[in-house]
Write a protein that holds these residues in place. Structure first.
Motif, mmCIF file in Angstrom:
data_model
loop_
_atom_site.group_PDB
_atom_site.id
_atom_site.type_symbol
_atom_site.label_atom_id
_atom_site.label_comp_id
_atom_site.label_asym_id
_atom_site.label_seq_id
_atom_site.Cartn_x
_atom_site.Cartn_y
_atom_site.Cartn_z
ATOM 1 N N THR A 1 0.830 -1.197 0.000
ATOM 2 C CA THR A 1 0.000 0.000 0.000
ATOM 3 C C THR A 1 0.868 1.252 0.000
ATOM 4 O OG1 THR A 1 -1.652 -1.259 1.240
ATOM 5 C CG2 THR A 1 -1.877 1.136 1.258
ATOM 6 N N GLU A 2 0.513 2.215 -0.822
ATOM 7 C CA GLU A 2 1.302 3.445 -0.998
ATOM 8 C C GLU A 2 1.567 4.172 0.321
ATOM 9 O OE1 GLU A 2 3.612 5.922 -3.215
ATOM 10 O OE2 GLU A 2 2.580 4.143 -3.960
ATOM 11 N N LYS B 1 4.616 3.351 2.444
ATOM 12 C CA LYS B 1 5.890 3.920 2.005
ATOM 13 C C LYS B 1 6.130 5.320 2.577
ATOM 14 C CE LYS B 1 5.437 1.414 -2.331
ATOM 15 N NZ LYS B 1 5.198 1.559 -3.776
#
Length: 190
Positions: free
Chosen positions: A44-45, A48
């Motif tokens: 999942t972005e 990050k």
């Protein structure tokens, strides 16, 4: 209560929250407990952005360490030390806020998962309705149970960051009183 003792209590309370934030963020890199998703870039972005590592972790622990030294042995040291604790507590509030925002984004966008052979974020425009619609979670075929995984960890980060912001805000008020009223050093009796 002495402003120094209050500082010490706040700092000691921040450390387990920092540990929880860091662990949650690290675990989010391994959905389903598997390294292959991180290797392939299928995470999942919002993971990050490292809200738990940078915000709720590093920024808050720096604040906590200074706040603890300010409150060492129950005395505040001096007014300038309390003033610096206000500034560093503001860093902690900022770190907690960053972690909070990333967790909210992680919950609102939902996890990255494989849907009908394609990696996508199927709940991105669902306005959080997917949180209560358990049947929709079955859309994600891989990683297994990724929706529950993300919801649990991002919710934990959300709750942890709220408590961190609250504690650091209390320290800002405590530091203000420490600057204004001075320290609470007891006069030694002969």
């Amino acid at each position: 209560m002495c402003t120094g003792k209050c500082s010490y209590c706040i700092a000691v309370s921040l450390y387990p929250l920092v540990l929880i934030s860091i662990i949650c963020n690290i675990v989010l890199f391994f959905p389903g407990g598997d390294v292959k998703y991180a290797k392939d870039g299928h995470i999942t972005e919002e993971v990050k952005y490292m809200g738990g590592l940078v915000g709720g972790g590093l920024m808050v622990v720096i604040s906590g360490i200074y706040i603890q030294t300010t409150g060492g042995q129950g005395c505040c040291g001096n007014r300038f030390g309390m003033f610096l604790s206000i500034i560093l507590a503001a860093v902690g509030v900022t770190g907690g806020l960053y972690s909070f925002i990333v967790a909210v984004l992680g919950l609102s966008n939902g996890p990255l998962c494989k849907v009908k052979g394609t990696w996508t974020t199927p709940f991105k425009d669902s306005n959080l309705t997917y949180l209560t619609n358990h049947k929709s979670w079955q859309e994600c075929s891989e990683p297994k149970n990724v929706v529950q995984f993300n919801i649990g960890l991002f919710t934990t980060l959300l709750a942890t960051s709220i408590v961190q912001m609250l504690l650091c805000a209390i320290q800002m008020i405590n530091g203000f009183f420490g600057c204004l009223l001075g320290t609470c050093n007891k006069k030694e009796q002969s």
